[in-house]
Enzyme design. Structure first.
Site, PDB file in Angstrom:
ATOM      1  N   CYS A   1       0.897  -1.306   0.156  1.00  0.00           N
ATOM      2  CA  CYS A   1      -0.099  -0.067   0.002  1.00  0.00           C
ATOM      3  C   CYS A   1       0.967   1.377   0.228  1.00  0.00           C
ATOM      4  O   CYS A   1       0.141   2.302  -0.159  1.00  0.00           O
ATOM      5  CB  CYS A   1      -1.058  -0.213   1.233  1.00  0.00           C
ATOM      6  SG  CYS A   1      -0.027  -0.089   2.649  1.00  0.00           S
TER       7      CYS A   1
ATOM      8  N   HIS B   1      -3.934   4.537  10.217  1.00  0.00           N
ATOM      9  CA  HIS B   1      -5.167   4.009  10.223  1.00  0.00           C
ATOM     10  C   HIS B   1      -5.162   2.433  10.398  1.00  0.00           C
ATOM     11  O   HIS B   1      -4.097   2.041   9.913  1.00  0.00           O
ATOM     12  CB  HIS B   1      -6.170   4.298   9.065  1.00  0.00           C
ATOM     13  CG  HIS B   1      -6.471   5.793   8.887  1.00  0.00           C
ATOM     14  ND1 HIS B   1      -5.883   6.691   8.155  1.00  0.00           N
ATOM     15  CD2 HIS B   1      -7.664   6.402   9.227  1.00  0.00           C
ATOM     16  CE1 HIS B   1      -6.111   7.962   8.356  1.00  0.00           C
ATOM     17  NE2 HIS B   1      -7.357   7.777   9.058  1.00  0.00           N
TER      18      HIS B   1
ATOM     19  N   ASP C   1      -8.158  -5.659   6.703  1.00  0.00           N
ATOM     20  CA  ASP C   1      -7.785  -6.519   5.581  1.00  0.00           C
ATOM     21  C   ASP C   1      -6.382  -7.100   5.746  1.00  0.00           C
ATOM     22  O   ASP C   1      -5.817  -7.341   4.666  1.00  0.00           O
ATOM     23  CB  ASP C   1      -8.060  -5.880   4.317  1.00  0.00           C
ATOM     24  CG  ASP C   1      -6.951  -4.471   4.359  1.00  0.00           C
ATOM     25  OD1 ASP C   1      -6.233  -4.327   5.221  1.00  0.00           O
ATOM     26  OD2 ASP C   1      -7.279  -3.735   3.230  1.00  0.00           O
TER      27      ASP C   1
ATOM     28  N   ARG D   1      -4.617  -4.712   9.584  1.00  0.00           N
ATOM     29  CA  ARG D   1      -3.575  -3.842   8.872  1.00  0.00           C
ATOM     30  C   ARG D   1      -3.365  -2.476   9.498  1.00  0.00           C
ATOM     31  O   ARG D   1      -4.105  -1.650   9.193  1.00  0.00           O
ATOM     32  CB  ARG D   1      -3.857  -3.752   7.421  1.00  0.00           C
ATOM     33  CG  ARG D   1      -2.632  -3.158   6.536  1.00  0.00           C
ATOM     34  CD  ARG D   1      -2.650  -3.164   5.079  1.00  0.00           C
ATOM     35  NE  ARG D   1      -4.232  -2.532   4.776  1.00  0.00           N
ATOM     36  CZ  ARG D   1      -4.642  -1.361   4.212  1.00  0.00           C
ATOM     37  NH1 ARG D   1      -3.547  -0.677   4.175  1.00  0.00           N
ATOM     38  NH2 ARG D   1      -5.748  -1.235   3.820  1.00  0.00           N
TER      39      ARG D   1
ATOM     40  N   CYS E   1      -1.872   0.723   9.287  1.00  0.00           N
ATOM     41  CA  CYS E   1      -1.143   1.257   8.058  1.00  0.00           C
ATOM     42  C   CYS E   1      -0.750   2.524   8.588  1.00  0.00           C
ATOM     43  O   CYS E   1      -1.493   3.472   8.807  1.00  0.00           O
ATOM     44  CB  CYS E   1      -2.303   1.632   6.909  1.00  0.00           C
ATOM     45  SG  CYS E   1      -1.395   2.398   5.355  1.00  0.00           S
TER      46      CYS E   1
ATOM     47  N   HIS F   1      -1.075  11.550  15.621  1.00  0.00           N
ATOM     48  CA  HIS F   1      -1.760  10.858  14.680  1.00  0.00           C
ATOM     49  C   HIS F   1      -0.560   9.788  14.104  1.00  0.00           C
ATOM     50  O   HIS F   1       0.451  10.189  13.784  1.00  0.00           O
ATOM     51  CB  HIS F   1      -2.094  11.616  13.682  1.00  0.00           C
ATOM     52  CG  HIS F   1      -2.786  10.898  12.339  1.00  0.00           C
ATOM     53  ND1 HIS F   1      -3.838  10.229  12.149  1.00  0.00           N
ATOM     54  CD2 HIS F   1      -2.136  10.916  11.036  1.00  0.00           C
ATOM     55  CE1 HIS F   1      -4.123   9.727  10.947  1.00  0.00           C
ATOM     56  NE2 HIS F   1      -2.892   9.999  10.402  1.00  0.00           N
TER      57      HIS F   1
END
Length: 135
Positions: A70, A110, A114, A122, A124, A107
């Site tokens: 990704c 996310h 999946d 995951r 990410c 932050h």
């Protein structure tokens, strides 16, 4: 665990002192996202611990990192579930689950459902939100 709170100027100083990526303040304190395939940890496979770039909290271990394709570092499990808070994110016309550092509110990225087993998750993450400690 006591929450760490600082002013914007103090966070900028912390990040500068750590040699953080230029986008680190925007990512960690303003919930921006680095461009895919540009972060220092996207294709990084050394053994170690991934910590919050802002406060140093342990977030992930290298043995849970995987190539999700990704463009961002991805992990299937947090090192300590209490280290990461999840929040509903309705920005950009989507509904996602935002992850933030439980200790300082940075932050991180996310989490999606999946990922690979054993968790199916995951995480990410933005490289700019992470610091790496080799083992």
């Amino acid at each position: 665990m006591d929450k760490i709170e600082k002013t914007e100027a103090e966070w900028r100083q912390v990040l500068a002192a750590k040699g953080a990526e230029p986008v680190a303040f925007a990512v960690t304190r303003q919930a921006a996202t680095e461009r895919p395939f540009t972060g220092r940890y996207e294709d990084h496979w050394a053994p170690g611990i991934y910590r919050c770039i802002c406060c140093g909290a342990e977030l992930f271990r290298s043995d849970t990192k995987f190539d999700a394709g990704c463009g961002w570092p991805s992990f299937f499990r947090a090192a300590n579930p209490e280290a990461i808070e999840e929040r509903v994110d309705r920005s950009h016309g989507m509904v996602r689950v935002e992850t933030v550092c439980a200790q300082c509110g940075a932050h991180l990225g996310h989490v999606f459902e999946d990922g690979p087993q054993p968790t199916g998750l995951r995480y990410c993450m933005n490289s700019a939100s992470l610091d790496f400690e080799p083992l």
